[in-house]
Enzyme design. Sequence first.
Site, mmCIF file in Angstrom:
data_model
loop_
_atom_site.group_PDB
_atom_site.id
_atom_site.type_symbol
_atom_site.label_atom_id
_atom_site.label_comp_id
_atom_site.label_asym_id
_atom_site.label_seq_id
_atom_site.Cartn_x
_atom_site.Cartn_y
_atom_site.Cartn_z
ATOM 1 C CD GLU A 1 -68.306 -118.508 -34.866
ATOM 2 O OE1 GLU A 1 -69.614 -119.064 -35.156
ATOM 3 O OE2 GLU A 1 -68.090 -117.407 -34.327
ATOM 4 C CG ASN B 1 -86.961 -105.698 -25.789
ATOM 5 O OD1 ASN B 1 -86.936 -105.937 -27.243
ATOM 6 N ND2 ASN B 1 -86.072 -105.895 -25.304
ATOM 7 N N GLY B 2 -89.934 -106.137 -27.473
ATOM 8 C CA GLY B 2 -90.790 -107.656 -27.509
ATOM 9 C C GLY B 2 -91.675 -107.543 -28.460
ATOM 10 C CE LYS C 1 -68.799 -114.437 -36.051
ATOM 11 N NZ LYS C 1 -69.141 -115.178 -34.920
ATOM 12 C CD1 TRP D 1 -82.675 -106.147 -35.382
ATOM 13 C CD2 TRP D 1 -84.635 -107.085 -35.069
ATOM 14 N NE1 TRP D 1 -82.776 -107.242 -36.371
ATOM 15 C CE2 TRP D 1 -83.939 -108.004 -36.028
ATOM 16 C CE3 TRP D 1 -85.737 -107.759 -34.771
ATOM 17 C CZ2 TRP D 1 -83.929 -109.111 -36.631
ATOM 18 C CZ3 TRP D 1 -86.233 -108.897 -35.045
ATOM 19 C CH2 TRP D 1 -85.528 -109.411 -36.157
ATOM 20 C CD GLU E 1 -72.064 -112.774 -37.393
ATOM 21 O OE1 GLU E 1 -73.284 -112.713 -36.942
ATOM 22 O OE2 GLU E 1 -71.110 -113.542 -36.704
ATOM 23 N NE ARG F 1 -81.679 -105.006 -25.784
ATOM 24 C CZ ARG F 1 -81.796 -106.195 -25.048
ATOM 25 N NH1 ARG F 1 -80.605 -106.589 -24.586
ATOM 26 N NH2 ARG F 1 -82.767 -106.669 -25.233
ATOM 27 C CE LYS G 1 -72.978 -109.793 -28.778
ATOM 28 N NZ LYS G 1 -72.286 -110.539 -29.525
ATOM 29 C CB CYS H 1 -86.141 -103.154 -29.015
ATOM 30 S SG CYS H 1 -86.753 -103.349 -30.556
ATOM 31 C CG HIS I 1 -70.127 -136.696 -50.574
ATOM 32 N ND1 HIS I 1 -70.177 -137.980 -51.279
ATOM 33 C CD2 HIS I 1 -69.046 -136.843 -49.697
ATOM 34 C CE1 HIS I 1 -69.344 -138.753 -50.615
ATOM 35 N NE2 HIS I 1 -68.646 -138.088 -49.509
HETATM 36 C C1 F6R Z 1 -73.236 -114.783 -34.538
HETATM 37 C C2 F6R Z 1 -73.816 -114.221 -33.459
HETATM 38 C C3 F6R Z 1 -75.591 -115.160 -33.322
HETATM 39 C C4 F6R Z 1 -75.495 -115.386 -31.755
HETATM 40 C C5 F6R Z 1 -77.006 -116.298 -31.869
HETATM 41 C C6 F6R Z 1 -76.968 -116.563 -30.371
HETATM 42 O O1 F6R Z 1 -72.001 -113.765 -34.389
HETATM 43 O O2 F6R Z 1 -73.851 -113.410 -32.763
HETATM 44 O O3 F6R Z 1 -75.124 -116.192 -34.092
HETATM 45 O O4 F6R Z 1 -74.412 -116.391 -31.627
HETATM 46 O O5 F6R Z 1 -77.801 -115.053 -32.047
HETATM 47 O O6 F6R Z 1 -76.858 -115.722 -29.349
HETATM 48 P P1 F6R Z 1 -76.902 -115.915 -27.861
HETATM 49 O O7 F6R Z 1 -75.318 -116.779 -27.665
HETATM 50 O O8 F6R Z 1 -76.806 -114.755 -27.096
HETATM 51 O O9 F6R Z 1 -77.920 -116.829 -27.510
#
Ligand code: F6R
Length: 615
Positions: free
Chosen positions: A488, A101-102, A492, A75, A495, A27, A610, A2, A511
Amino acid sequence: MCGIVGYIGHREAYPIIIEGLKRLEYRGYDSAGIALFDGTSLNVSKTKGKVADLENCVQQEIPNLGHIGLGHTRWATHGVPNSVNSHPHISNSGELVIIHNGIIENYAALKQELISRGYTFKSDTDTEVLINLIEDVKKKENVKLGKAVQIALNQVIGAYAIAVFDKAKPDEIIIARLGSPLAVGIGENEFFIASDASPFIEFTKNAVYLEDEEMAIIREGKDIKIRKIKDDSLVDTYVQELQINLEQIEKGGFDHFMLKEIFEQPKAINDTYRGRLLREEAIIKMAGVEDNMKKFLNANRIIIAACGTSWHAGLVAEYIFEDLARIPVEVEYASEFRYRNPVITENDVLIAISQSGETADTLAAIKLAKSKGAFVFGVCNVVGSSIARETHAGAYTHAGPEIGVASTKAFTTQITVLTLMALRLARAKGTISSSDFRHHLLELEMIPKKVEKALKAEASIKEIAYTYKDVSNFLYLGRGYNFPVALEGALKLKEISYIHAEGYPAAEMKHGPIALIDENMPIVVIATKTPHYEKVVSNIQEIKSRKGKIIGIVTEGDKTVRELADHVIEVPETLESLSPLLNTIPLQLLSYYIAVMLGKNVDQPRNLAKSVTVE
Ligand code: F6R
């Protein structure tokens, strides 16, 4: 999660809040709302959807007037995303306004208590409970709003960043934080409130960041007074000068932040090692490591705690630390670690990795490790973030603001910091020879140029994206240092394109996952020149015999894989330990272009945010 924005001052609050919400949409973006007070009426507009949808509503519903206002981009936690559940929320009397927010964990008990005393609720949110609790305290105790907020927050369990105002006293906003970030921009007779500084950087460079368990009373044209929520004691106001500028948080001609951030990586990596890697003198300077060298050298082991992409960077670091510095490393999902009753001793070092520096699970892992006496080191991007403050020492990644929800430059700069650390420790321990050390420094310094070269494959990656954009599944395979890169790459793609993808160590394929392979399955294989190259080529042969479609990430000039694969993407040659920094680039571009071709919202993928400030 949020985003919250507030304004009090001499300007119209509406444009400041709307523009600010747009910058905080990373956010959360499932619903949005705004409340403006023009001295007579309180105008509230809320809607499901994005801030742009809110703008449409406001234009139809309310006059954009008022010099005080609060806005929110959500969010959802409690209650589905709709206009009723979105913030701001108003107290039963219609007098008090809140954005939050929370999560208020004990909201159900508080709600029951308030219902028994005649309060009614329109939404399913914990926030509406909080604003009515504040109202109840204000009436019962006959106190001012600031005092009522303080008393109410002492009854609350959970996490919050809140801003509250009272229609009857429109020259004052009360804010408070516990576990969710909150910044105040200090202008000339005006104040800006936001989850981070981006909504107000064109108005002021002076900001105050609230610490956990602090609240502030902000008075228009006057001052900001910060107090401890627990005991009301006054705290000194520390005004910081902001280092970010507007350019850094705009798209700069790119279609999406994600693409901009992918292309920023040469500079970001350079910024990460600038001033730390001194090649001619053959030294690495990192104050946080230097000052705590004994802790690192005497450590039984290093525990790395992180989530998501940052966890993948931790996995890469496991290889580097063990390989170069010969220190045992365990990499933990912060969310599991915090609840597992792990064995932690005073001789452990915990490295917490986080782009945002606000991830709730990572913060909790840090607190747990600290409580057991471990030394905690943070690798964060956001300066002054909660994790940066909670750790004993740390190193910033200096990647600049990352706004696209899918992490790109944060990943490669985290790996850069961790590589510098591993090299510094290896040198101190004598586990790397002087010539090998110098060779690493030289190669690391060449990485930005090599990333630039890897980015040149963009056009051919676009073609590959077009060929496979309609499939339902992808596999990603890598070995050694590049196994985390496979994870990774798969994350990517998942998501932002919503295509199912899995990453595996290449040799694990036989396996189980090999059963999935047929002529419809694209498999991205990281097959650059490393000591495992021949083994990976054998894995490629196994895929080929089962008619899988092979997309090989190869070292420039490779012939063997080119003959076997359906497509190859070349990256420049480097040391194995640095290869994740290059091999990640084509995987980022591939997922980006597939998502764009599928018409997905690349910068704001569904259900994500984010900064994950809830468990
Ligand atoms: C993937 C992504 C998330 C963050 C995860 C941790 O692209 O952005 O998987 O890596 O939420 O976030 P941070 O690094 O801010 O602790």
